[in-house]
Design an enzyme around this catalytic site. Structure first.
Site, PDB file in Angstrom:
ATOM      1  N   CYS A  75       0.838  -1.193   0.000  1.00 36.69           N
ATOM      2  CA  CYS A  75       0.000   0.000   0.000  1.00 36.69           C
ATOM      3  C   CYS A  75       0.885   1.260   0.000  1.00 36.69           C
ATOM      4  O   CYS A  75       1.630   1.467  -0.945  1.00 36.69           O
ATOM      5  CB  CYS A  75      -0.998  -0.032   1.155  1.00 36.69           C
ATOM      6  SG  CYS A  75      -2.318   1.206   0.983  1.00 36.69           S
ATOM      7  N   HIS A 177      -3.971  -4.794  -0.295  1.00 37.51           N
ATOM      8  CA  HIS A 177      -3.562  -5.356   0.998  1.00 37.51           C
ATOM      9  C   HIS A 177      -3.647  -6.876   0.926  1.00 37.51           C
ATOM     10  O   HIS A 177      -4.733  -7.448   1.081  1.00 37.51           O
ATOM     11  CB  HIS A 177      -4.468  -4.838   2.118  1.00 37.51           C
ATOM     12  CG  HIS A 177      -4.229  -3.409   2.473  1.00 37.51           C
ATOM     13  ND1 HIS A 177      -3.285  -3.030   3.404  1.00 37.51           N
ATOM     14  CD2 HIS A 177      -4.772  -2.265   2.007  1.00 37.51           C
ATOM     15  CE1 HIS A 177      -3.264  -1.719   3.509  1.00 37.51           C
ATOM     16  NE2 HIS A 177      -4.165  -1.226   2.665  1.00 37.51           N
ATOM     17  N   GLU A 179      -2.812  -8.975   3.076  1.00 35.69           N
ATOM     18  CA  GLU A 179      -3.219  -9.507   4.383  1.00 35.69           C
ATOM     19  C   GLU A 179      -4.724  -9.422   4.597  1.00 35.69           C
ATOM     20  O   GLU A 179      -5.249 -10.033   5.536  1.00 35.69           O
ATOM     21  CB  GLU A 179      -2.467  -8.780   5.499  1.00 35.69           C
ATOM     22  CG  GLU A 179      -2.925  -7.369   5.807  1.00 35.69           C
ATOM     23  CD  GLU A 179      -2.377  -6.290   4.883  1.00 35.69           C
ATOM     24  OE1 GLU A 179      -2.547  -5.101   5.224  1.00 35.69           O
ATOM     25  OE2 GLU A 179      -1.780  -6.621   3.843  1.00 35.69           O
TER      26      GLU A 179
END
Length: 195
Positions: A75, A177, A179
């Site tokens: 990001c 992202h 994650e």
């Protein structure tokens, strides 16, 4: 895997994902910490200009620019790898010579670009191994990295076509992202450990 701590990263969601995957990691606070790890992640949320200022305060910028081991920016961490951001009119690390620009105000589109969107691989690369072309990843950003074929690993379309992932030498970046991107985000993080 070493996570660069400089006060501008969302560490919790990233470390939670690494814990789920059973991937070992530690924190990097000072230059000597880099020697403990074989690859690095530069996280980031919020304002690119402010993030760069915080990174400069750590004194780690020359070390990061000189890294030869695999390094992944996530990001704002990816945006920091570029040369310049319109966010804060800031000069960044200039590791990958592309610019970070603000999405133009466009009728029918909201900024920030938030939510799931398709990511299209542009090159064969181990980072996207076993991730189908057009897989969905989770984005939250108001600024994008201009599409440059030489450095773009994957692209996404929102208002315009932009670089969802960039690559140069041992440096990789993802605007989304991983994650927070479910199965394929986890695949990407595992792929990074094998580069």
């Amino acid at each position: 895997m070493g996570i660069v701590r400089y006060g501008a990263g969302n560490i919790f969601s990233l470390t939670s994902a690494l814990d789920r995957l059973g991937l070992a990691y530690g924190m990097i606070h000072k230059e000597a910490d880099f020697e403990q790890f074989d690859r690095y992640i530069i996280p980031g949320v919020g304002h690119a200009g402010a993030a760069m200022a915080k990174l400069q305060e750590t004194g780690l910028v020359p070390k990061i620019k000189a890294l030869k081991k695999p390094t992944l920016g996530v990001c704002v961490g990816m945006q920091l790898l570029t040369s310049y951001s319109e966010e804060g009119n800031a000069d960044l690390l200039d590791i990958i010579p592309v610019k970070t620009l603000r999405f133009p105000e466009t009728e029918g589109f909201k900024v920030p670009h938030t939510g799931w969107n398709k990511v299209f691989s542009q090159k064969d690369n181990p980072l996207f191994e076993n991730i189908p072309h057009g897989s969905h990843f989770y984005f939250v950003h108001s600024y994008f990295i201009e599409f440059n074929e030489a450095y773009t690993l994957a692209s996404t379309d929102y208002i315009n076509t932009f670089s969802a992932s960039i690559w140069h030498d041992n440096f990789f970046g993802v605007q989304f992202h991983p994650e927070k991107s479910g199965e394929y985000g986890e695949v990407l993080l595992k792929n990074f450990t094998k580069i």
